[in-house]
Design an enzyme around this catalytic site. Structure first.
Site, PDB file in Angstrom:
ATOM      1  N   GLU A 165       0.803  -1.225   0.000  1.00  0.00           N
ATOM      2  CA  GLU A 165       0.000   0.000   0.000  1.00  0.00           C
ATOM      3  C   GLU A 165       0.842   1.284   0.000  1.00  0.00           C
ATOM      4  OE1 GLU A 165      -2.225  -0.670   3.533  1.00  0.00           O
ATOM      5  OE2 GLU A 165      -3.602  -2.094   2.594  1.00  0.00           O
ATOM      6  N   GLU A 178       6.479 -21.501   8.099  1.00  0.00           N
ATOM      7  CA  GLU A 178       7.008 -20.729   9.219  1.00  0.00           C
ATOM      8  C   GLU A 178       8.353 -21.277   9.697  1.00  0.00           C
ATOM      9  OE1 GLU A 178       4.274 -20.144  12.391  1.00  0.00           O
ATOM     10  OE2 GLU A 178       2.699 -19.328  11.096  1.00  0.00           O
TER      11      GLU A 178
END
Length: 282
Positions: free
Chosen positions: A72, A99
């Site tokens: 963004e 992970e």
């Protein structure tokens, strides 16, 4: 929560209300970290002002929230896309198993090519995620500064960071599901961290996104409206100035000071803030 809810025994409305009740602790938890967030924002601004990049990393929900933040920023604040990057464990199709993927972390480190001038924002609810710790530790070893965004106190990730934002929200309504309150806290903390940094970098004038990229009709109209509001002119005059000058800040300088577009563009580029560019003795 002292007494755990039996969610499956409750009416749907009651489940929803419990979930929403859980979110009420999020803003206070983030607000308690205001000093750390401000410190991180100043760190980002200082590094980026010197030409460094802003990097993000994480795994699972935390990684996806970090990646959204990175995606963004360039359009919202007119940043060169080369100055903002993110790496998430497993990439766009990452799953929980990634992970622990240290080989993937090493590959992502090669792609990021972290330097001593960069800032790395590492996000992990537990502060113990192996992938994220690997990226953050390697970044720190290069001389990059690390900002940790976590949801527990005194975690390994926070310990290795230059700035630690520890937004502790406590037990989730759905036990262990950190996409709920922990994820909300991470999003709010990252929004505050990056927006404050952009203010310090002169990318905000008043409460306006001065450098928003006019990538579509809506955003072009918004940019013209920003120019019109600051310069005190009509949207039509603002749009013409934008077309001539190429940026909102240059368009404002052109309109307010009456400078030719090329001179206004050069003057705007010489100053961090629009206010400095508009000073008559600049």
């Amino acid at each position: 929560m002292s007494e755990r809810p039996e969610l499956d025994l409750l009416p749907t409305r009651a489940v929803v209300e419990l979930l929403l009740d859980g979110e009420q602790r999020v803003v206070p938890a983030v607000r308690a970290q205001a000093a750390a967030i401000a410190g991180g924002a100043d760190l980002i601004a200082a590094r980026m002002r010197a030409g460094g990049r802003l990097l993000f990393t994480g795994a699972g929900t935390s990684g996806r929230i970090a990646a959204a933040e990175a995606a963004e920023l360039p359009g919202t604040f007119g940043l060169d896309r080369a100055l903002v990057a993110a790496r998430v464990a497993g990439g766009a199709v990452g799953t929980d198993e990634h992970e622990d993927d240290l080989a993937g972390a090493q590959a992502d480190l090669t792609a990021l090519a972290i330097t001593a001038g960069d800032v790395l924002v590492a996000v992990a609810a537990s502060g113990t995620t192996p992938y994220t710790l690997c990226i953050a530790g390697a970044g720190r070893s290069t001389g990059a500064q690390v900002i940790a965004v976590v949801n527990v106190p005194a975690s390994p990730l926070a310990d290795l960071a230059d700035v630690a934002v520890e937004a502790v929200v406590g037990d989730e309504v759905l036990r262990g599901s950190t996409r709920l309150s922990a994820g909300s806290a991470q999003k709010i903390a990252l929004n505050a961290l990056t927006t404050a940094a952009m203010v310090r970098l002169g990318r905000v004038h008043g409460d306006l996104m001065l450098d928003v990229v006019g990538a579509n009709a809506k955003l072009r109209a918004r940019s013209a409206g920003i120019v019109a509001e600051i310069a005190g002119c009509s949207p039509e005059a603002a749009a013409r100035a934008l077309a001539s000058c190429g940026s909102a800040r240059a368009a404002v300088v052109h309109l307010v000071l009456g400078l030719p577009p090329s001179v206004a563009t050069a003057r705007a580029a010489q100053h961090i803030t629009l206010r400095d560019a508009l000073r008559s003795n600049s």
